[in-house]
Design a protein around this motif. Structure first.
Motif, PDB file in Angstrom:
ATOM      1  N   THR A  61      -2.032   2.039  10.386  1.00  0.00           N
ATOM      2  CA  THR A  61      -1.152   2.970   9.692  1.00  0.00           C
ATOM      3  C   THR A  61       0.079   3.318  10.510  1.00  0.00           C
ATOM      4  O   THR A  61       1.142   3.581   9.951  1.00  0.00           O
ATOM      5  CB  THR A  61      -1.916   4.264   9.334  1.00  0.00           C
ATOM      6  OG1 THR A  61      -2.536   4.797  10.502  1.00  0.00           O
ATOM      7  CG2 THR A  61      -2.971   3.992   8.290  1.00  0.00           C
ATOM      8  N   ALA A  77      -6.559   6.634   5.940  1.00  0.00           N
ATOM      9  CA  ALA A  77      -6.202   6.407   4.537  1.00  0.00           C
ATOM     10  C   ALA A  77      -6.602   7.648   3.762  1.00  0.00           C
ATOM     11  O   ALA A  77      -7.082   8.620   4.336  1.00  0.00           O
ATOM     12  CB  ALA A  77      -6.884   5.167   3.989  1.00  0.00           C
ATOM     13  N   THR A 112      -2.898  -0.782   1.811  1.00  0.00           N
ATOM     14  CA  THR A 112      -1.657  -0.395   2.473  1.00  0.00           C
ATOM     15  C   THR A 112      -0.729   0.326   1.492  1.00  0.00           C
ATOM     16  O   THR A 112      -0.093   1.336   1.826  1.00  0.00           O
ATOM     17  CB  THR A 112      -0.959  -1.637   3.052  1.00  0.00           C
ATOM     18  OG1 THR A 112      -1.836  -2.263   3.998  1.00  0.00           O
ATOM     19  CG2 THR A 112       0.347  -1.273   3.739  1.00  0.00           C
ATOM     20  N   ILE A 115      -1.867   3.858   0.995  1.00  0.00           N
ATOM     21  CA  ILE A 115      -1.516   4.746   2.098  1.00  0.00           C
ATOM     22  C   ILE A 115      -0.095   5.274   1.915  1.00  0.00           C
ATOM     23  O   ILE A 115       0.188   6.452   2.147  1.00  0.00           O
ATOM     24  CB  ILE A 115      -1.674   4.014   3.447  1.00  0.00           C
ATOM     25  CG1 ILE A 115      -3.155   3.694   3.690  1.00  0.00           C
ATOM     26  CG2 ILE A 115      -1.113   4.851   4.591  1.00  0.00           C
ATOM     27  CD1 ILE A 115      -3.395   2.743   4.852  1.00  0.00           C
TER      28      ILE A 115
END
Length: 275
Positions: A61, A77, A112, A115
């Motif tokens: 992240t 997340a 992803t 997130i």
């Protein structure tokens, strides 16, 4: 700032939802006035997401944001971002998902994307002073619905506050559900209901959680009224396909009714042009 009702939970790994209710939302309820309620199922176009084990998925992240002080949150997340991403893959076509940057064939890429959606949601949750990245502040179903609308991916979002209204929403699409998560539910039965777990209501509340209800599996009636005990919902989690029943779990409308004061239900919607 409207007069919001906020129930904050301490964010912990896997559980980062807060309950945020806006009284203006009541104008956007889809009230039940006798519409037919039938079993329905909505299938996400994504693999089951896994908001844990990010590093083993190749997701860092801290590489997604320019901030330099997120090292300690490198594997973070969010359940709200994951639930909303899963729901979005259900109401958009594959091409529309791709146009939005959501790869429905690659679980890590979709994670992803989720997130990033979480980051957006925290900016819409203006009832607190923190945002992600840099702070694992959690977010809400209301915040993530606003984020989807802010990106132009949905046209509106509606709400339900009763069991019958929830079943009505499920006739037209999946529904985001925020709820308190009890520790006993961490290992649900592959078949059966959360209701069936002995003494679940005596276990501690581990935190707030967001999932997406993908199916009204069974509808039962007694003397014309819904039988809450025997009407069954299926919800998809974001803790990998190896969790629960291939990533999902079931609960009865009776369990929803018992926890209704601490649950919020939001349905992001489209006008159909991109569905």
């Amino acid at each position: 700032m409207p007069d919001l009702s906020v129930h904050e939970y301490t964010p912990v790994p896997g559980l980062g939802r807060h309950q945020v209710l806006d009284p203006r939302s009541l104008a956007y309820r889809r009230r039940y006035d006798g519409q037919p309620i039938r079993p329905t199922a909505w299938e996400p176009r994504l693999p089951v997401l896994d908001q844990s084990n990010l590093l083993t998925q190749g997701i860092h992240t801290k590489a997604l944001f320019s901030e330099s002080d997120v090292d300690y949150l490198d594997a973070l997340a969010s359940c709200t971002g994951n639930a909303a991403t899963t729901l979005l893959s259900t109401i958009l076509t594959k091409d529309a998902c791709a146009a939005a940057g959501l790869d429905t064939d690659n679980a890590a890429a979709a994670e992803t994307w989720a997130i990033g959606l979480y980051a957006d949601a925290t900016t819409y949750d203006q009832w607190h002073q923190y945002t992600w990245p840099t702070q694992d502040c959690g977010s809400s179903g209301l915040g993530v619905a606003k984020a989807l609308r802010g990106r132009g991916l949905i046209d509106q979002y509606g709400h339900a506050t009763t069991a019958e209204e929830l079943c009505t929403l499920l006739q037209t699409g999946p529904v985001l559900m925020g709820l308190p998560w009890y520790a006993a539910w961490d290992t649900p039965p592959a078949t059966g209901l959360l209701d069936d777990i002995p003494d679940w209501d005596r276990s501690p509340v581990a935190g707030g959680h967001e999932v997406v209800i993908t199916a009204l599996e069974a509808v039962a009636r007694i003397d014309g009224d819904l039988s809450y005990d025997h009407t069954v919902l299926r919800a998809q989690n974001s803790w990998s396909a190896s969790w629960g029943d291939h990533g999902s779990f079931r609960l009865s409308l009776d369990l929803y009714e018992r926890l209704r004061a601490d649950i919020d239900l939001i349905q992001p919607r489209l006008d159909g042009s991109r569905a």
